[in-house]
Design a protein around this motif. Structure first.
Motif, PDB file in Angstrom:
ATOM      1  N   VAL A  56       0.922  -1.091   0.053  1.00 42.04           N
ATOM      2  CA  VAL A  56       0.005  -0.010   0.029  1.00 42.04           C
ATOM      3  C   VAL A  56       1.028   1.308  -0.039  1.00 42.04           C
ATOM      4  CG1 VAL A  56      -1.912   1.337   1.174  1.00 42.04           C
ATOM      5  CG2 VAL A  56      -1.916  -1.242   1.218  1.00 42.04           C
ATOM      6  N   VAL A  57       1.762   1.476   0.884  1.00 44.63           N
ATOM      7  CA  VAL A  57       2.574   2.492   1.077  1.00 44.63           C
ATOM      8  C   VAL A  57       3.675   2.598  -0.048  1.00 44.63           C
ATOM      9  CG1 VAL A  57       2.529   3.710   3.489  1.00 44.63           C
ATOM     10  CG2 VAL A  57       3.850   1.603   2.896  1.00 44.63           C
ATOM     11  N   VAL A  58       4.230   1.656  -0.277  1.00 46.29           N
ATOM     12  CA  VAL A  58       5.153   1.321  -1.257  1.00 46.29           C
ATOM     13  C   VAL A  58       4.686   1.965  -2.658  1.00 46.29           C
ATOM     14  CG1 VAL A  58       6.849   0.036  -2.662  1.00 46.29           C
ATOM     15  CG2 VAL A  58       6.798   0.133   0.168  1.00 46.29           C
ATOM     16  N   GLY A  59       3.426   1.410  -3.160  1.00 42.62           N
ATOM     17  CA  GLY A  59       2.755   1.804  -4.443  1.00 42.62           C
ATOM     18  C   GLY A  59       2.613   3.076  -4.347  1.00 42.62           C
ATOM     19  N   ILE A 180      -8.195   4.275   2.232  1.00 47.58           N
ATOM     20  CA  ILE A 180      -8.746   3.398   3.147  1.00 47.58           C
ATOM     21  C   ILE A 180      -8.008   2.197   3.073  1.00 47.58           C
ATOM     22  CG2 ILE A 180     -10.930   2.325   3.851  1.00 47.58           C
ATOM     23  CD1 ILE A 180     -12.295   4.583   2.195  1.00 47.58           C
ATOM     24  N   GLU A 181      -7.112   1.869   4.277  1.00 53.09           N
ATOM     25  CA  GLU A 181      -6.694   0.553   4.157  1.00 53.09           C
ATOM     26  C   GLU A 181      -7.453  -0.454   4.844  1.00 53.09           C
ATOM     27  OE1 GLU A 181      -2.134   0.375   4.829  1.00 53.09           O
ATOM     28  OE2 GLU A 181      -2.294   2.668   5.453  1.00 53.09           O
ATOM     29  N   ASP A 215      -6.492  -3.478  -5.398  1.00 51.77           N
ATOM     30  CA  ASP A 215      -5.672  -4.743  -4.999  1.00 51.77           C
ATOM     31  C   ASP A 215      -4.675  -4.406  -4.215  1.00 51.77           C
ATOM     32  OD1 ASP A 215      -4.510  -6.994  -4.448  1.00 51.77           O
ATOM     33  OD2 ASP A 215      -4.736  -7.860  -6.376  1.00 51.77           O
ATOM     34  N   GLY A 216      -4.685  -4.109  -2.759  1.00 51.94           N
ATOM     35  CA  GLY A 216      -3.610  -3.636  -2.212  1.00 51.94           C
ATOM     36  C   GLY A 216      -2.611  -4.831  -1.850  1.00 51.94           C
ATOM     37  N   GLU A 243      -9.920   2.816  -2.016  1.00 50.87           N
ATOM     38  CA  GLU A 243     -10.042   1.805  -0.935  1.00 50.87           C
ATOM     39  C   GLU A 243      -9.171   0.727  -1.153  1.00 50.87           C
ATOM     40  OE1 GLU A 243     -14.095   0.206  -0.654  1.00 50.87           O
ATOM     41  OE2 GLU A 243     -13.357  -1.641   0.711  1.00 50.87           O
ATOM     42  N   ILE A 244      -8.192   0.375  -0.479  1.00 51.21           N
ATOM     43  CA  ILE A 244      -7.097  -0.423  -0.831  1.00 51.21           C
ATOM     44  C   ILE A 244      -7.315  -1.621   0.148  1.00 51.21           C
ATOM     45  CG2 ILE A 244      -4.739  -0.707  -1.134  1.00 51.21           C
ATOM     46  CD1 ILE A 244      -4.323   2.044  -1.779  1.00 51.21           C
TER      47      ILE A 244
END
Ligand SMILES: Cc1ncc(C[n+]2csc(CCOP(=O)(O)OP(=O)(O)O)c2C)c(N)n1
Ligand SMILES: [Mg+2]
Length: 336
Positions: A56-59, A180-181, A215-216, A243-244
């Motif tokens: 999530v954060v890296v993307g 939104i994780e 797609d997280g 929304e991940i």
């Protein structure tokens, strides 16, 4: 069955893929080490690990530029590392030492970096959401094209202040990306038990905010969606919701016995969807990297993480006088 031979996506270079592998692995190894230090009694208080959610954060960081801001919840170490904060300073804050980002006085949930535009680390669920809109308001007011990534969980997404923020953000066309994780749990409560309409991003429609589900576990999908959201915000079109869909492998915090889900559920996710393994597979089967290349990256990361742990153990405890500093702002900055 051997994995299917895959090519890197046409617009993604081997170097870029290796970079994502490295950045996600850094978070994973850092968090594993933090878990060990916690077990040894070197980290006190709360500690919420990010293992499983690295893509999530890296993307999203791959879609950011200098000047963009980020603010998140207490599950924040990954966000700090991904935006380039020093692992030594983060680990030393976890152990409550002088060399930490908040001089050892903040701990896991309270770190900041003006240099990297990282605005915390917030322990109150959803409190960072209006703050994120405020940061975006400041950029709009100054007339630059920075965006603010405002991260929050599926549990936080049911809070009232999120919707007050959506309303104002869209009304004022603020350049804020609401991320939104959705890791499917809020502490021990699954989204099925807490939420009537489980499609969180669609709730933006009531305010006219566009968004999408992502797609997280796939860093490339996250990056692509992040670029779309960033372009929308930079063009002055107002906020965007991502929304991940992700998953945390560890408990909510270090004190969570995780009795609300089965071991099999977690193992299945690790075996079939792990974001780091997916990129590793892509690199190897597409002949973009050799086993040795990846071993060299693993070794480099291990070295950095071990060094951060040594630093965090050796850095002194804050001096007693530090109790009286950093309480009130002593000067008002002219320009942030
Ligand atoms: C206002 C408020 N209510 C309750 C809590 C206790 N609490 C801490 S984390 C959490 C669950 C949040 O879940 P989610 O938003 O899905 O984030 P995740 O932990 O999954 O990243 C709760 C209820 C809190 N910190 N703040
Ligand atoms: Mg959650």
């Amino acid at each position: 069955m051997p994995p299917k031979k895959k090519d890197a996506q046409p617009n993604v270079s081997a170097e870029e893929l290796k970079g994502y592998y490295r950045d996600m692995l850094m978070i994973r190894r850092f968090e594993e080490k933090a878990g060990q230090l916690y077990g040894m009694g070197l980290i006190g208080g709360f500690c919420h690990l990010y293992i499983g959610q690295e893509a999530v954060v890296v993307g999203l960081e791959a879609a950011a530029k200098e000047g963009d801001k980020r603010v998140t919840s207490y599950r924040d170490h990954g966000h700090m590392l991904a935006c380039g904060m020093d692992p030594k300073g983060v680990m030393a804050e976890l152990t409550g030492r002088e060399g930490g980002y908040s001089k050892g006085k903040g701990g896991s949930m309270h770190m900041f970096s003006k240099e990297k535009h990282f605005y915390g680390g917030h322990g109150i669920v959803a409190a960072q959401v209006p703050l994120g809109a405020g940061l975006a308001f400041a950029d709009k007011y100054k007339g630059n094209d920075n965006v603010t990534f405002t991260y929050f969980g599926d549990g936080a997404a049911n809070q009232g202040q999120v919707y007050e923020t959506y309303n104002m953000a869209e009304l004022w066309d603020l350049p804020v990306i609401f991320v939104i994780e959705n890791n499917q749990y809020a502490m021990g409560t699954s989204t099925q038990r807490s939420t009537k309409s489980p499609s969180y991003w669609e709730r933006g429609a009531a305010y006219g905010i566009p968004g999408e589900e992502v797609d997280g576990m796939d860093v490339l999908a996250v990056k692509e969606a992040g670029e779309k959201a960033v372009a929308h915000c930079r063009a002055g079109k107002g906020p965007y919701i991502l929304e991940i869909k992700t998953y945390r492998y560890r408990g909510h915090s270090m004190s969570d016995p995780a009795k609300y889900r089965t071991r099999e559920e977690v193992q299945k996710m690790r075996d079939e969807r792990d974001p780091i393994e997916q990129i590793r597979d892509l690199l190897l089967t597409g002949n973009h990297a050799t086993e040795d290349d990846l071993k060299a990256i693993d070794k480099e990361i291990k070295g950095i993480v071990n060094e951060s742990a040594e630093f965090a153990k050796e850095s002194p405890e804050p001096a007693l006088e530090e109790l009286w500093t950093d309480i009130y702002a002593t000067e008002v900055p002219q320009e942030a």
